[in-house]
Design a protein around this motif. Sequence first.
Motif, PDB file in Angstrom:
ATOM      1  N   ARG A  19      -2.350  14.259 -14.316  1.00  9.66           N
ATOM      2  CA  ARG A  19      -2.640  14.731 -12.905  1.00  9.66           C
ATOM      3  C   ARG A  19      -0.980  14.992 -12.234  1.00  9.66           C
ATOM      4  O   ARG A  19      -1.019  15.977 -11.608  1.00  9.66           O
ATOM      5  CB  ARG A  19      -3.302  14.007 -12.321  1.00  9.66           C
ATOM      6  CG  ARG A  19      -4.880  14.075 -12.898  1.00  9.66           C
ATOM      7  CD  ARG A  19      -5.402  12.335 -12.004  1.00  9.66           C
ATOM      8  NE  ARG A  19      -5.455  12.740 -10.773  1.00  9.66           N
ATOM      9  CZ  ARG A  19      -6.477  11.639 -10.179  1.00  9.66           C
ATOM     10  NH1 ARG A  19      -7.466  11.132 -10.631  1.00  9.66           N
ATOM     11  NH2 ARG A  19      -6.535  11.938  -9.111  1.00  9.66           N
ATOM     12  N   PHE A  20      -0.149  13.856 -11.894  1.00  7.81           N
ATOM     13  CA  PHE A  20       1.243  14.572 -12.058  1.00  7.81           C
ATOM     14  C   PHE A  20       1.594  15.313 -12.117  1.00  7.81           C
ATOM     15  O   PHE A  20       2.765  15.969 -11.627  1.00  7.81           O
ATOM     16  CB  PHE A  20       1.913  12.959 -11.372  1.00  7.81           C
ATOM     17  CG  PHE A  20       1.596  12.264 -10.724  1.00  7.81           C
ATOM     18  CD1 PHE A  20       1.288  11.608  -8.923  1.00  7.81           C
ATOM     19  CD2 PHE A  20       1.242  10.359 -11.089  1.00  7.81           C
ATOM     20  CE1 PHE A  20       0.910  11.095  -8.109  1.00  7.81           C
ATOM     21  CE2 PHE A  20       0.844   9.460 -10.264  1.00  7.81           C
ATOM     22  CZ  PHE A  20       0.668  10.370  -8.176  1.00  7.81           C
ATOM     23  N   THR A  44      -6.243   9.838  -1.719  1.00  9.86           N
ATOM     24  CA  THR A  44      -5.857  10.422  -2.972  1.00  9.86           C
ATOM     25  C   THR A  44      -5.195   9.616  -3.464  1.00  9.86           C
ATOM     26  O   THR A  44      -4.182   9.516  -2.286  1.00  9.86           O
ATOM     27  CB  THR A  44      -6.701  11.937  -3.083  1.00  9.86           C
ATOM     28  OG1 THR A  44      -5.544  12.097  -2.536  1.00  9.86           O
ATOM     29  CG2 THR A  44      -8.195  12.421  -2.730  1.00  9.86           C
ATOM     30  N   ARG A  45      -5.207   9.448  -4.624  1.00 10.93           N
ATOM     31  CA  ARG A  45      -3.009   8.658  -5.166  1.00 10.93           C
ATOM     32  C   ARG A  45      -2.458   9.937  -4.916  1.00 10.93           C
ATOM     33  O   ARG A  45      -1.615  10.012  -4.330  1.00 10.93           O
ATOM     34  CB  ARG A  45      -3.925   8.564  -6.107  1.00 10.93           C
ATOM     35  CG  ARG A  45      -4.430   7.846  -6.767  1.00 10.93           C
ATOM     36  CD  ARG A  45      -4.888   7.366  -8.312  1.00 10.93           C
ATOM     37  NE  ARG A  45      -6.322   6.671  -8.695  1.00 10.93           N
ATOM     38  CZ  ARG A  45      -6.278   6.909  -9.771  1.00 10.93           C
ATOM     39  NH1 ARG A  45      -6.446   6.638 -10.416  1.00 10.93           N
ATOM     40  NH2 ARG A  45      -7.720   5.958  -9.900  1.00 10.93           N
ATOM     41  N   GLU A  46      -2.761  11.690  -4.902  1.00 12.44           N
ATOM     42  CA  GLU A  46      -1.622  12.395  -4.786  1.00 12.44           C
ATOM     43  C   GLU A  46      -1.169  12.837  -3.578  1.00 12.44           C
ATOM     44  O   GLU A  46      -0.021  12.776  -3.638  1.00 12.44           O
ATOM     45  CB  GLU A  46      -2.110  13.836  -5.452  1.00 12.44           C
ATOM     46  CG  GLU A  46      -2.091  14.716  -7.055  1.00 12.44           C
ATOM     47  CD  GLU A  46      -3.829  13.817  -7.508  1.00 12.44           C
ATOM     48  OE1 GLU A  46      -4.232  12.921  -6.718  1.00 12.44           O
ATOM     49  OE2 GLU A  46      -3.770  13.705  -8.168  1.00 12.44           O
ATOM     50  N   LEU A  47      -1.965  12.020  -2.448  1.00 13.41           N
ATOM     51  CA  LEU A  47      -1.964  12.466  -0.929  1.00 13.41           C
ATOM     52  C   LEU A  47      -1.413  10.737  -0.799  1.00 13.41           C
ATOM     53  O   LEU A  47      -0.216  11.163   0.193  1.00 13.41           O
ATOM     54  CB  LEU A  47      -3.206  11.779  -0.366  1.00 13.41           C
ATOM     55  CG  LEU A  47      -2.643  12.653   1.302  1.00 13.41           C
ATOM     56  CD1 LEU A  47      -2.459  13.922   1.625  1.00 13.41           C
ATOM     57  CD2 LEU A  47      -4.868  12.853   2.111  1.00 13.41           C
ATOM     58  N   ALA A  48      -1.031  10.294  -1.421  1.00 16.22           N
ATOM     59  CA  ALA A  48      -0.432   8.764  -1.360  1.00 16.22           C
ATOM     60  C   ALA A  48       0.898   9.459  -1.427  1.00 16.22           C
ATOM     61  O   ALA A  48       1.699   8.296  -0.513  1.00 16.22           O
ATOM     62  CB  ALA A  48      -0.628   7.348  -2.170  1.00 16.22           C
ATOM     63  N   LYS A  97       3.886  23.012  -8.636  1.00 15.86           N
ATOM     64  CA  LYS A  97       4.233  23.585  -7.022  1.00 15.86           C
ATOM     65  C   LYS A  97       5.470  23.932  -7.489  1.00 15.86           C
ATOM     66  O   LYS A  97       6.062  24.507  -6.745  1.00 15.86           O
ATOM     67  CB  LYS A  97       4.558  21.373  -6.939  1.00 15.86           C
ATOM     68  CG  LYS A  97       3.827  21.241  -5.890  1.00 15.86           C
ATOM     69  CD  LYS A  97       4.187  19.557  -5.896  1.00 15.86           C
ATOM     70  CE  LYS A  97       2.666  18.892  -4.519  1.00 15.86           C
ATOM     71  NZ  LYS A  97       3.442  17.651  -4.613  1.00 15.86           N
ATOM     72  N   SER A  98       6.088  23.999  -8.720  1.00 16.50           N
ATOM     73  CA  SER A  98       7.056  24.687  -9.019  1.00 16.50           C
ATOM     74  C   SER A  98       7.005  25.714  -9.850  1.00 16.50           C
ATOM     75  O   SER A  98       8.347  26.127 -10.356  1.00 16.50           O
ATOM     76  CB  SER A  98       7.868  23.446 -10.419  1.00 16.50           C
ATOM     77  OG  SER A  98       7.481  23.584 -11.844  1.00 16.50           O
TER      78      SER A  98
END
Length: 342
Positions: free
Chosen positions: A201-202, A79-83, A209-210
């Motif tokens: 998405r990011f 996945t892109r997030e994992l990249a 996350k924050s």
Amino acid sequence: MAVFTSLGLSEWLVRQCSQMGINKATPVQENCIPAILEGRDCMGCAKTGSGKTAAFVLPVLQKLSEDPYGIFCLVLTPTRELAYQIAEQFRVLGKPLGLRDCIIVGGMELQTIAMNKPFFWESKSEVRTVDELDQRYILTPEKVKDSYLVHLIQKFEDENSDWSIIIFTNTCKNCQILTMMLREFKFPAISLHSMMKQKQRFANLAKFKSNVFKILIATDVASRGLDIPTVQVVINHNTPGLPKIYIHRVGRTARAGRNGVSITLVTQYDIHLINGIEEQIQTKLKEFPLEEKDVLKILTQVNVTRRQCEIKLESTDFDEKKQINKRKQMILEGKVSSLLML
Ligand code: AMP
């Protein structure tokens, strides 16, 4: 657990690790790092959250520091997030090298890999989920599922000051509707699914996350590898059809030795799926205790709110976008020419 110097890593790398709170090697690191340093092809299998990323990042950096030159390492991720997450580990650990990285994401993942007698190591653990994870289920009729969800979140909010939850669901549309619905109930919820633009998405992931938003509602695009240490709870809004998906999803909590809870909503149609999951993980899920009468009190309100959100979403171009995305994917996969699609 072994210390990193005994595995053949240089002092500067060991120092970088300790700055990240990584002092002793996990089993996948202890076993795979020496083989990779020896120059062998390597395949490492271990539970999610057990330090697989550092198991290859560290020896790659070590080799690069010994003989630095141009393009050195290519990492492929599902996945892109994992990249982005893996690049982050390279950046932090490789800082003293002045390491430069480049992330390339697109729509095509990997079809074949050529390997030369690879070294293979697999974690001997029988159980595929960690002991720190408290795995629970709630048996619910399909129509009461959303009320259980709302009640559960309310309970976490009331009982904890510091909390964050990932809710997994099966479709992008459901993900969107649940987010709208939870927001109607004033919960700090945000979504992550493949119908969203990558930038969004990011942005949403960063907000989660924050801890600006405490609830992330996601499809399985977020189920693999994402490492957000503060997630205490994973809720499966639908019972995953495959044990493997269940393992990936619940692995988003109880990471790196922390505790976590997973709660799977199980309807009358999902009992056989739970049996399959329990067989794979060799663990019996325990019932999550809740007062049913409190859930029934909010049933009408929740179902009306959901319907209102569905109507709201139908008035947008959400379904149309889905069709466009599907066509794009078919063109990319070469199943149909772009000319024919027009
Ligand atoms: P991963 O399984 O690669 O996603 O790693 C899960 C988490 O464990 C990440 O936050 C890592 O920074 C952390 N981690 C990796 N190796 C170690 C280690 N040897 N000791 C403590 N934490 C670690």
